[in-house]
Design a protein around this motif. Structure first.
Motif, PDB file in Angstrom:
ATOM      1  N   LYS A   6       0.874   8.473  -1.231  1.00 34.55           N
ATOM      2  CA  LYS A   6       1.058   9.579  -2.169  1.00 34.55           C
ATOM      3  C   LYS A   6       1.608   9.027  -3.486  1.00 34.55           C
ATOM      4  CE  LYS A   6       2.088  12.848   1.534  1.00 34.55           C
ATOM      5  NZ  LYS A   6       3.094  13.803   2.073  1.00 34.55           N
ATOM      6  N   GLU A   7       1.068   9.502  -4.572  1.00 34.33           N
ATOM      7  CA  GLU A   7       1.496   9.033  -5.870  1.00 34.33           C
ATOM      8  C   GLU A   7       2.538   9.980  -6.465  1.00 34.33           C
ATOM      9  OE1 GLU A   7       0.574   6.239  -7.114  1.00 34.33           O
ATOM     10  OE2 GLU A   7      -0.889   5.789  -5.561  1.00 34.33           O
ATOM     11  N   ASN A   8       3.474   9.455  -7.152  1.00 31.73           N
ATOM     12  CA  ASN A   8       4.491  10.237  -7.844  1.00 31.73           C
ATOM     13  C   ASN A   8       4.269  10.043  -9.341  1.00 31.73           C
ATOM     14  OD1 ASN A   8       6.760  11.524  -8.829  1.00 31.73           O
ATOM     15  ND2 ASN A   8       8.088  10.745  -7.194  1.00 31.73           N
ATOM     16  N   LYS A   9       3.433  10.901  -9.933  1.00 34.21           N
ATOM     17  CA  LYS A   9       3.038  10.726 -11.321  1.00 34.21           C
ATOM     18  C   LYS A   9       4.214  10.872 -12.279  1.00 34.21           C
ATOM     19  CE  LYS A   9      -1.679  12.311 -10.475  1.00 34.21           C
ATOM     20  NZ  LYS A   9      -2.711  13.300 -10.833  1.00 34.21           N
ATOM     21  N   TYR A  15       7.684   3.020 -13.171  1.00 33.54           N
ATOM     22  CA  TYR A  15       7.145   1.964 -12.313  1.00 33.54           C
ATOM     23  C   TYR A  15       6.435   0.899 -13.145  1.00 33.54           C
ATOM     24  CZ  TYR A  15       7.824   5.449  -8.649  1.00 33.54           C
ATOM     25  OH  TYR A  15       8.357   6.368  -7.803  1.00 33.54           O
ATOM     26  N   GLU A  16       5.631   1.355 -14.103  1.00 34.64           N
ATOM     27  CA  GLU A  16       4.867   0.413 -14.905  1.00 34.64           C
ATOM     28  C   GLU A  16       5.786  -0.494 -15.712  1.00 34.64           C
ATOM     29  OE1 GLU A  16       2.398   2.930 -17.174  1.00 34.64           O
ATOM     30  OE2 GLU A  16       1.144   3.562 -15.473  1.00 34.64           O
ATOM     31  N   ASP A  17       6.807   0.111 -16.360  1.00 36.12           N
ATOM     32  CA  ASP A  17       7.702  -0.680 -17.189  1.00 36.12           C
ATOM     33  C   ASP A  17       8.645  -1.548 -16.377  1.00 36.12           C
ATOM     34  OD1 ASP A  17       6.537   0.467 -19.328  1.00 36.12           O
ATOM     35  OD2 ASP A  17       8.098   1.962 -19.698  1.00 36.12           O
ATOM     36  N   VAL A 101      16.572   2.464  -6.613  1.00 36.03           N
ATOM     37  CA  VAL A 101      15.449   2.487  -5.682  1.00 36.03           C
ATOM     38  C   VAL A 101      14.280   3.294  -6.249  1.00 36.03           C
ATOM     39  CG1 VAL A 101      14.676   3.378  -3.451  1.00 36.03           C
ATOM     40  CG2 VAL A 101      16.833   2.131  -3.605  1.00 36.03           C
ATOM     41  N   VAL A 102      14.548   4.478  -6.750  1.00 38.06           N
ATOM     42  CA  VAL A 102      13.479   5.384  -7.176  1.00 38.06           C
ATOM     43  C   VAL A 102      12.813   4.933  -8.466  1.00 38.06           C
ATOM     44  CG1 VAL A 102      12.974   7.747  -7.911  1.00 38.06           C
ATOM     45  CG2 VAL A 102      14.507   7.351  -5.982  1.00 38.06           C
ATOM     46  N   ARG A 254       7.441   1.451  -4.582  1.00 43.09           N
ATOM     47  CA  ARG A 254       8.024   2.631  -5.216  1.00 43.09           C
ATOM     48  C   ARG A 254       7.002   3.726  -5.514  1.00 43.09           C
ATOM     49  NH1 ARG A 254      11.104  -1.637  -7.032  1.00 43.09           N
ATOM     50  NH2 ARG A 254      13.329  -1.369  -6.575  1.00 43.09           N
ATOM     51  N   LYS A 255       5.739   3.434  -5.326  1.00 43.51           N
ATOM     52  CA  LYS A 255       4.735   4.466  -5.528  1.00 43.51           C
ATOM     53  C   LYS A 255       4.453   5.248  -4.245  1.00 43.51           C
ATOM     54  CE  LYS A 255       2.455   2.192  -9.414  1.00 43.51           C
ATOM     55  NZ  LYS A 255       1.170   1.737 -10.003  1.00 43.51           N
ATOM     56  N   ASN A 256       5.100   4.849  -3.171  1.00 45.50           N
ATOM     57  CA  ASN A 256       4.939   5.535  -1.891  1.00 45.50           C
ATOM     58  C   ASN A 256       6.226   6.311  -1.584  1.00 45.50           C
ATOM     59  OD1 ASN A 256       4.731   6.300   0.820  1.00 45.50           O
ATOM     60  ND2 ASN A 256       3.517   4.492   1.348  1.00 45.50           N
TER      61      ASN A 256
END
Length: 319
Positions: A6-9, A15-17, A101-102, A254-256
């Motif tokens: 599941k993605e957390n948009k 996440y990217e940075d 963590v998040v 972190r995307k899950n």
């Protein structure tokens, strides 16, 4: 068949940075993959470490000195303050771990992103002053301890130099691996627990008085400044920055959302265990000094030491 992640948009930009090269980028601890869901001791062991590194701040010379004063001046009456401060510390440390963590960012990185330039600089200066103030008492306190333990052979200036050298030694230890550093500090906490626990057993304070002091809020004839000192020694803002950074040392997807939930659960458990250990050690110190030194003058203490040296073979004044 494996469930799709599941993605957390909402947090994608974090996440990217946060994928940029950081201190832990090449030293992350792998989390074991298990088929069964639920609690797993192998995963708990993989997540164990950051909480114990963080808990050292709850056992530093400032805390021990505060415990000594608390027991000597307030007897067992301020143990509930210590207990409450540790619980509050756990709540704040848990929030710090959740942030790391998040988002994949520690508290300093998040403050840099969210605050404007002026508030950010003010916050930076305030934290630096807090860290310097804390480190000053650590260096001076350690130098005094070396001076006393060496029977005045090592002067205070030499004790300060030794403290500075061992500080850089600890900084270089992590070059041998983060897990080794975590185990080393875990060993130090174990030694503290055994030695202070031994003093507690030998001195033998009244257990019921200790329990009452822990769970019955009371401050009759106690020094309110001492209570504030206990809270200040336990809760330190720069420790939140440290803990939020240490949790980044684990390799978490972190995307899950399931992996994030799992990581937070294990970090909560690990932090709770670490702070319980620190609380027990602090209770040992307060209780021993409350039993041995409460309502005793300097003359009484000198008399006890002289009597022990002359008749009892250097038995501790706390027995």
């Amino acid at each position: 068949m494996e469930e799709p992640k599941k993605e957390n948009k909402h947090l994608d930009h974090y996440y990217e940075d946060s994928e940029i090269d950081t201190y832990f980028s090449n030293n992350k601890v792998k989390i074991p993959v298990t088929e069964k869901s639920g609690f797993n001791f192998r995963k708990l062991w993989a997540f164990t470490g950051p909480g114990f590194l963080m808990s050292i701040a709850y056992l530093d010379p400032g805390n021990i000195e505060s415990d000594l004063q608390s027991g000597t001046v307030g007897n067992y009456r301020l143990l509930w303050v210590l207990f409450g401060a540790t619980v509050l510390g756990f709540i704040m440390q848990s929030l710090a771990t959740k942030l790391g963590v998040v988002t994949g960012l520690h508290l300093a990185e998040m403050c840099h992103r969210q605050y404007k330039r002026i508030p950010r600089l003010i916050l930076w200066v305030m934290v630096e002053i807090a860290v310097i103030g804390s480190d000053m008492q650590e260096v001076i306190g350690t130098a005094i301890a070396i001076y006393l333990l060496s029977n005045k052979i090592v002067p205070l200036w030499a004790g300060c130099l030794i403290t500075i050298i061992d500080t850089f030694t600890f900084l270089f230890l992590d070059k041998y691996g983060l897990r080794k550093l975590e185990m080393f500090f875990g060993l130090l906490i174990t030694v503290m627990g055994i030695t202070f626990g031994y003093e507690y057993v030998v001195s033998g304070p009244n257990s019921m008085d200790v329990v009452k002091g822990l769970f019955i809020p009371m401050c009759k004839d106690c020094d309110s400044k001492q209570a504030v000192g206990v809270i200040g020694a336990v809760i330190m803002p720069h420790n939140l920055y440290l803990h939020s950074a240490l949790v980044k040392s684990r390799d978490i997807d972190r995307k899950n959302p399931e992996r994030l939930k799992e990581a937070n659960m294990y970090y909560y458990i690990e932090s709770a265990i670490a702070l319980i250990c620190s609380l027990i050690i602090n209770i040992f110190v307060v209780s021993v000094f409350a039993f041995g030194l409460f309502q005793k003058t300097n003359g009484d203490i000198v008399s006890i030491i002289e009597y022990n040296n002359n008749h009892l073979g250097n038995i501790s004044l706390l027995t």
